[in-house]
Design a protein around this motif. Structure first.
Motif, mmCIF file in Angstrom:
data_model
loop_
_atom_site.group_PDB
_atom_site.id
_atom_site.type_symbol
_atom_site.label_atom_id
_atom_site.label_comp_id
_atom_site.label_asym_id
_atom_site.label_seq_id
_atom_site.Cartn_x
_atom_site.Cartn_y
_atom_site.Cartn_z
ATOM 1 N N ARG A 95 -4.751 6.220 -0.778
ATOM 2 C CA ARG A 95 -4.820 5.498 -2.056
ATOM 3 C C ARG A 95 -6.295 5.404 -2.449
ATOM 4 O O ARG A 95 -6.952 4.367 -2.288
ATOM 5 C CB ARG A 95 -4.178 4.122 -1.937
ATOM 6 C CG ARG A 95 -2.746 4.114 -1.411
ATOM 7 C CD ARG A 95 -1.778 4.942 -2.268
ATOM 8 N NE ARG A 95 -1.623 4.465 -3.620
ATOM 9 C CZ ARG A 95 -0.657 3.637 -4.010
ATOM 10 N NH1 ARG A 95 0.228 3.175 -3.141
ATOM 11 N NH2 ARG A 95 -0.565 3.269 -5.281
ATOM 12 N N VAL B 25 0.813 -1.221 0.000
ATOM 13 C CA VAL B 25 0.000 0.000 0.000
ATOM 14 C C VAL B 25 0.844 1.268 0.000
ATOM 15 O O VAL B 25 0.518 2.244 -0.685
ATOM 16 C CB VAL B 25 -0.972 0.004 1.205
ATOM 17 C CG1 VAL B 25 -1.611 1.373 1.376
ATOM 18 C CG2 VAL B 25 -2.042 -1.056 1.025
ATOM 19 N N GLU C 201 -5.290 0.881 6.006
ATOM 20 C CA GLU C 201 -4.008 1.160 5.357
ATOM 21 C C GLU C 201 -4.181 2.050 4.128
ATOM 22 O O GLU C 201 -3.409 2.997 3.907
ATOM 23 C CB GLU C 201 -3.348 -0.164 4.947
ATOM 24 C CG GLU C 201 -3.097 -1.130 6.083
ATOM 25 C CD GLU C 201 -2.020 -0.640 7.035
ATOM 26 O OE1 GLU C 201 -1.148 0.139 6.597
ATOM 27 O OE2 GLU C 201 -2.052 -1.034 8.214
ATOM 28 N N LEU C 202 -5.188 1.778 3.339
ATOM 29 C CA LEU C 202 -5.395 2.538 2.107
ATOM 30 C C LEU C 202 -5.710 4.000 2.379
ATOM 31 O O LEU C 202 -5.211 4.897 1.688
ATOM 32 C CB LEU C 202 -6.508 1.897 1.275
ATOM 33 C CG LEU C 202 -6.165 0.552 0.625
ATOM 34 C CD1 LEU C 202 -7.422 -0.110 0.074
ATOM 35 C CD2 LEU C 202 -5.134 0.735 -0.484
ATOM 36 N N LEU D 171 -0.870 -1.933 -7.569
ATOM 37 C CA LEU D 171 -1.740 -2.072 -6.402
ATOM 38 C C LEU D 171 -3.137 -2.518 -6.826
ATOM 39 O O LEU D 171 -3.734 -3.410 -6.218
ATOM 40 C CB LEU D 171 -1.805 -0.746 -5.648
ATOM 41 C CG LEU D 171 -2.555 -0.761 -4.309
ATOM 42 C CD1 LEU D 171 -1.941 -1.770 -3.349
ATOM 43 C CD2 LEU D 171 -2.552 0.627 -3.681
#
Length: 295
Positions: A100, A60, A94-95, A68
């Protein structure tokens, strides 16, 4: 290090994590190798280490967008719903931490089951998307895109973390250093108002400003102990509604239970003391006087 080998584990535990060529390629940022492995050995994306971290979580922070998103297309839903054992975070945490946005959208299109999952600090992905992070700041557009997308897929703006703060509280505390300085206050208010409106149920909005105010006050201060409630059983004839109620009351099952004619109301009290988890049927009780559960 090898992961758990439970027979019910949906993640593969071979090869050992230390020998996982996909992880090695991610760590060394060998993206051509990652692409090749995803094409020829896609099962490797379903591995994890003993902390519950997956190759996808490792990628990530620095993987190119196309790599990804290729990993996300290859991974299973179980992969996205994996939580780390130490911090309790998911791939969505996490993203959003790394903003992201496109990858986050692709995950949500596959599953939103963990959209309100809280980590060990009580933070949902929406909390993480709006709070300030030491050494890592997000732009106004990133905050807007992530938060609106999360709420659209079911994220709650009213969940409180371990410090009793909602995602919007954390946004209030966020200095938003990446915003244009001259319009920072205006942008923050604009986005906060939008997110607050999006988080209010349409049924409340339809009832006007007074209902919205009451709803906000209830979220802020409203807290009561529910002492009675009603449950309604609906279903086709012969589907087992009566038998279900009798089972909840600890009554014996009757294989030849006659069909109920019309509507039946049963009043029950929750037992106090050592048997507080049991319900007992009460007859000839004033409907205004009972105080726990009505069926």
């Amino acid at each position: 290090m090898d992961s758990s080998s439970s027979s019910n584990d949906k993640f593969m535990d071979i090869p050992p994590w230390s020998n996982n060529k996909l992880v090695k390629a991610i760590v060394t940022e060998d993206w051509p190798a990652v692409r090749n492995i995803l094409e020829n050995e896609p099962h490797l994306i379903e591995t994890r280490n003993e902390n519950g971290e997956t190759p996808l979580m490792y990628a990530v922070s620095n993987a190119p967008d196309d790599v990804l998103e290729n990993m996300i297309e290859t991974a299973t839903v179980e992969n996205f719903e994996q939580k780390t054992h130490f911090g309790g975070s998911t791939i969505l945490h996490e993203l959003v931490f790394y903003a992201r946005v496109s990858a986050m959208r692709r995950v949500l299109e596959k599953t939103n089951r963990n959209i309100n999952t809280q980590d060990i600090w009580g933070r949902t992905p929406l909390h993480v998307s709006l709070r300030g992070h030491w050494g890592l700041t997000h732009s106004y557009e990133q905050h807007k895109d992530m938060a609106i997308r999360l709420i659209t897929f079911g994220a709650s703006a009213t969940v409180k973390d371990g410090d009793r703060k909602t995602p919007l509280d954390l946004y209030d505390d966020n200095e938003c250093e990446e915003y244009e300085e001259t319009t920072r206050s205006e942008k923050k208010k604009e986005l906060r108002d939008l997110l607050e409106e999006l988080s209010i149920p349409s049924e409340i909005l339809a009832r006007g400003p007074d209902a919205v105010k009451a709803f906000k006050d209830a979220l802020e201060n409203g807290e009561i102990t529910v002492v009675n409630s009603r449950l309604m059983f609906l279903g086709n004839e012969g589907s087992g509604k009566t038998s279900c109620v009798k089972a909840m009351l600890g009554k014996e099952f009757n294989e030849n239970e006659p069909s109920t004619n019309g509507i039946v109301t049963t009043t029950v009290f929750q037992t106090v003391g050592k048997d507080y988890n049991k319900w007992e049927e009460q007859k000839n009780v004033d409907s205004k006087s009972y105080s726990n559960i009505c069926l």
